[in-house]
Motif scaffolding. Structure first.
Motif, PDB file in Angstrom:
ATOM      1  N   ASP A   1     -79.330 -92.631 -29.540  1.00  0.00           N
ATOM      2  CA  ASP A   1     -80.781 -92.527 -29.578  1.00  0.00           C
ATOM      3  C   ASP A   1     -81.256 -91.601 -30.688  1.00  0.00           C
ATOM      4  N   ALA A   2     -80.552 -90.488 -30.896  1.00  0.00           N
ATOM      5  CA  ALA A   2     -80.979 -89.509 -31.888  1.00  0.00           C
ATOM      6  C   ALA A   2     -80.998 -90.095 -33.283  1.00  0.00           C
ATOM      7  N   ALA A   3     -80.127 -91.053 -33.545  1.00  0.00           N
ATOM      8  CA  ALA A   3     -80.075 -91.665 -34.867  1.00  0.00           C
ATOM      9  C   ALA A   3     -81.284 -92.545 -35.135  1.00  0.00           C
ATOM     10  N   ALA A   4     -81.957 -93.000 -34.068  1.00  0.00           N
ATOM     11  CA  ALA A   4     -83.057 -93.954 -34.238  1.00  0.00           C
ATOM     12  C   ALA A   4     -84.383 -93.476 -33.674  1.00  0.00           C
ATOM     13  N   MET A   5     -84.370 -92.414 -32.875  1.00  0.00           N
ATOM     14  CA  MET A   5     -85.609 -92.024 -32.208  1.00  0.00           C
ATOM     15  C   MET A   5     -86.678 -91.572 -33.198  1.00  0.00           C
ATOM     16  N   PRO A   6     -87.949 -91.819 -32.900  1.00  0.00           N
ATOM     17  CA  PRO A   6     -89.020 -91.365 -33.785  1.00  0.00           C
ATOM     18  C   PRO A   6     -89.108 -89.844 -33.801  1.00  0.00           C
ATOM     19  N   ILE A   7     -89.552 -89.317 -34.920  1.00  0.00           N
ATOM     20  CA  ILE A   7     -89.726 -87.875 -35.085  1.00  0.00           C
ATOM     21  C   ILE A   7     -91.175 -87.578 -35.438  1.00  0.00           C
ATOM     22  N   PHE A   8     -91.681 -86.504 -34.869  1.00  0.00           N
ATOM     23  CA  PHE A   8     -92.981 -85.963 -35.262  1.00  0.00           C
ATOM     24  C   PHE A   8     -92.717 -84.744 -36.130  1.00  0.00           C
ATOM     25  N   ASP A   9     -93.213 -84.780 -37.364  1.00  0.00           N
ATOM     26  CA  ASP A   9     -93.057 -83.675 -38.305  1.00  0.00           C
ATOM     27  C   ASP A   9     -94.214 -82.711 -38.102  1.00  0.00           C
ATOM     28  N   ALA A  10     -93.928 -81.597 -37.440  1.00  0.00           N
ATOM     29  CA  ALA A  10     -94.979 -80.667 -37.032  1.00  0.00           C
ATOM     30  C   ALA A  10     -95.223 -79.550 -38.044  1.00  0.00           C
ATOM     31  N   HIS A  11     -94.737 -79.745 -39.269  1.00  0.00           N
ATOM     32  CA  HIS A  11     -95.021 -78.750 -40.322  1.00  0.00           C
ATOM     33  C   HIS A  11     -94.911 -79.451 -41.669  1.00  0.00           C
ATOM     34  N   MET A  12     -95.982 -80.162 -42.033  1.00  0.00           N
ATOM     35  CA  MET A  12     -95.986 -80.966 -43.245  1.00  0.00           C
ATOM     36  C   MET A  12     -97.165 -80.551 -44.122  1.00  0.00           C
ATOM     37  N   HIS A  13     -96.874 -80.243 -45.378  1.00  0.00           N
ATOM     38  CA  HIS A  13     -97.935 -79.937 -46.342  1.00  0.00           C
ATOM     39  C   HIS A  13     -97.984 -81.042 -47.398  1.00  0.00           C
ATOM     40  N   TYR A  14     -99.176 -81.600 -47.609  1.00  0.00           N
ATOM     41  CA  TYR A  14     -99.380 -82.496 -48.745  1.00  0.00           C
ATOM     42  C   TYR A  14    -100.235 -81.741 -49.766  1.00  0.00           C
ATOM     43  N   ASN A  15     -99.621 -80.714 -50.355  1.00  0.00           N
ATOM     44  CA  ASN A  15    -100.334 -79.825 -51.270  1.00  0.00           C
ATOM     45  C   ASN A  15    -100.696 -80.532 -52.569  1.00  0.00           C
ATOM     46  N   GLN A  16    -101.852 -80.127 -53.134  1.00  0.00           N
ATOM     47  CA  GLN A  16    -102.339 -80.757 -54.355  1.00  0.00           C
ATOM     48  C   GLN A  16    -102.895 -79.692 -55.299  1.00  0.00           C
ATOM     49  N   GLU A  17    -102.054 -78.736 -55.609  1.00  0.00           N
ATOM     50  CA  GLU A  17    -102.469 -77.645 -56.492  1.00  0.00           C
ATOM     51  C   GLU A  17    -101.488 -77.533 -57.667  1.00  0.00           C
ATOM     52  N   PRO A  18    -101.750 -78.181 -58.800  1.00  0.00           N
ATOM     53  CA  PRO A  18    -102.962 -78.968 -59.064  1.00  0.00           C
ATOM     54  C   PRO A  18    -102.839 -80.438 -58.674  1.00  0.00           C
ATOM     55  N   ASN A  19    -101.572 -80.950 -58.619  1.00  0.00           N
ATOM     56  CA  ASN A  19    -101.354 -82.357 -58.308  1.00  0.00           C
ATOM     57  C   ASN A  19    -100.224 -82.495 -57.293  1.00  0.00           C
ATOM     58  N   PRO A  20    -100.273 -83.539 -56.475  1.00  0.00           N
ATOM     59  CA  PRO A  20     -99.182 -83.720 -55.503  1.00  0.00           C
ATOM     60  C   PRO A  20     -97.897 -84.139 -56.190  1.00  0.00           C
ATOM     61  N   PHE A  21     -96.767 -83.776 -55.594  1.00  0.00           N
ATOM     62  CA  PHE A  21     -95.456 -84.149 -56.129  1.00  0.00           C
ATOM     63  C   PHE A  21     -95.247 -85.647 -56.010  1.00  0.00           C
ATOM     64  N   PHE A  22     -95.631 -86.200 -54.874  1.00  0.00           N
ATOM     65  CA  PHE A  22     -95.526 -87.630 -54.625  1.00  0.00           C
ATOM     66  C   PHE A  22     -96.923 -88.228 -54.486  1.00  0.00           C
ATOM     67  N   SER A  23     -97.053 -89.481 -54.910  1.00  0.00           N
ATOM     68  CA  SER A  23     -98.279 -90.214 -54.598  1.00  0.00           C
ATOM     69  C   SER A  23     -98.355 -90.443 -53.101  1.00  0.00           C
ATOM     70  N   LEU A  24     -99.545 -90.777 -52.627  1.00  0.00           N
ATOM     71  CA  LEU A  24     -99.719 -91.022 -51.195  1.00  0.00           C
ATOM     72  C   LEU A  24     -98.825 -92.162 -50.719  1.00  0.00           C
ATOM     73  N   ASP A  25     -98.713 -93.211 -51.509  1.00  0.00           N
ATOM     74  CA  ASP A  25     -97.858 -94.336 -51.131  1.00  0.00           C
ATOM     75  C   ASP A  25     -96.402 -93.898 -50.999  1.00  0.00           C
ATOM     76  N   LYS A  26     -95.960 -93.038 -51.897  1.00  0.00           N
ATOM     77  CA  LYS A  26     -94.585 -92.559 -51.865  1.00  0.00           C
ATOM     78  C   LYS A  26     -94.335 -91.687 -50.634  1.00  0.00           C
ATOM     79  N   VAL A  27     -95.316 -90.843 -50.298  1.00  0.00           N
ATOM     80  CA  VAL A  27     -95.193 -89.998 -49.106  1.00  0.00           C
ATOM     81  C   VAL A  27     -95.054 -90.866 -47.856  1.00  0.00           C
ATOM     82  N   ILE A  28     -95.882 -91.880 -47.756  1.00  0.00           N
ATOM     83  CA  ILE A  28     -95.822 -92.788 -46.606  1.00  0.00           C
ATOM     84  C   ILE A  28     -94.470 -93.489 -46.552  1.00  0.00           C
ATOM     85  N   GLU A  29     -93.933 -93.842 -47.711  1.00  0.00           N
ATOM     86  CA  GLU A  29     -92.609 -94.468 -47.775  1.00  0.00           C
ATOM     87  C   GLU A  29     -91.520 -93.514 -47.265  1.00  0.00           C
ATOM     88  N   VAL A  30     -91.636 -92.242 -47.633  1.00  0.00           N
ATOM     89  CA  VAL A  30     -90.664 -91.240 -47.173  1.00  0.00           C
ATOM     90  C   VAL A  30     -90.704 -91.123 -45.651  1.00  0.00           C
TER      91      VAL A  30
END
Length: 298
Positions: free
Chosen positions: A38-67
């Motif tokens: 189960d642990a290999a497939a169970m969903p995870i909630f990421d309870a500490h995620m930053h999508y920082n944009q100072e000055p620009n994000p590292f990944f595009s929004l589409d790429k983040v969603i893909e990750v």
């Protein structure tokens, strides 16, 4: 004597068969085998995620969603510097650009990184929080950094009281002294302790969880959970007693954390599979679902 010996051996064999078929033993085997699977497939909630944009994000929004999708991360506690990144994630959820992704937005009281050092004494922090709160979708405030007696600042108390009055969680990157002061400001505060103190001894973590029923520990960067690849006895015991009080997190505060996101989630899964299934599910997803009200995810 020979007859009695045969009777004894027969009885011994029968006892062995009973033990082999004992439900408790089968259940225990199922926990280990099922937990790993189960642990290999169970969903995870990421309870500490930053999508920082100072000055620009590292990944595009589409790429983040893909990750997120690649790692079966079905929910995120989103905080960003500035809050624009969180706005974008909320809009993606609204527009269904991230199917199945549940975004729980928190207000971050920072506009730029330098605010980390000054936010707790800056009246503009309250203005920022109150302005963002008007968007109507926030569930908490943070992540914010706070150490020692800086937590006594009247602005911090106003923010804690604002959170309590509006049923918001506080996501506090704090040492123990500051954490205790937050509860002194208002004992009704609901606090997610970022990194669970980094290195606070498990016994002390247990004492704090006992004392403060509205305290939860978030485990990014938390040391001592494993020794090598195995859960330590202290943390195994802590999870057995408080599996309803912990959350997982990536803490993507720098670009390198995005680059290693797969490894971070893989490390979590490596020790989640060592726990009984119910404990692993609570920590991976169930606690966040209970706190923030998500629908069930299989």
């Amino acid at each position: 004597m020979r007859f009695e010996r045969l009777i004894f051996l027969a009885a011994l064999g029968l006892a062995a068969l009973v033990l082999m078929s004992w439900p408790g033993r089968a259940q225990a085997q199922g926990v280990v085998q099922g937990g790993a699977q189960d642990a290999a497939a169970m969903p995870i909630f990421d309870a500490h995620m930053h999508y920082n944009q100072e000055p620009n994000p590292f990944f595009s929004l589409d790429k983040v969603i893909e990750v997120f999708d690649r790692n079966n991360v079905k929910g995120i506690l989103a905080t960003s510097r500035p809050n624009k990144g969180t706005h974008q994630l909320m809009q993606a959820q609204k527009d269904q650009k991230a199917p199945g992704l549940w975004v729980v937005p928190f207000i971050r009281p920072y506009r730029v990184r330098a605010d980390i050092q000054t936010w707790f004494g800056d009246p503009l922090s309250i203005e920022l929080i109150e302005s963002e709160f008007k968007r109507g979708y926030y569930r908490g405030i943070g992540e914010f950094h706070l150490y020692g007696k800086s937590a006594w600042n009247p602005i911090v108390k106003k923010i804690v009281d604002f959170a309590v009055a509006n049923d918001l969680y506080l996501h506090a990157h704090a040492d123990e002294e500051a954490l205790l002061i937050l509860f002194e400001h208002n004992p009704k505060a609901k606090i997610i302790w970022a990194h669970t103190g980094f290195s606070t001894p498990p016994a002390r973590v247990a004492e704090l969880l006992d004392k403060y029923p509205m305290l939860w520990g978030e485990l990014s960067y938390r040391g001592g959970i494993t020794r090598g690849s195995a859960l330590t006895p202290e943390w195994r015991d802590l999870f057995a007693r408080y599996s309803d009080r912990f959350l997982l997190g990536s803490d993507t505060w720098i670009n390198e954390r995005w680059a290693s996101y797969d490894d971070i989630m893989g490390e979590y899964r490596s020790w989640l599979k060592q726990l009984p299934r119910e404990q692993a599910q609570r920590i991976a997803w169930g606690n966040a679902a209970r706190l923030f009200g998500a629908a069930k995810v299989d």
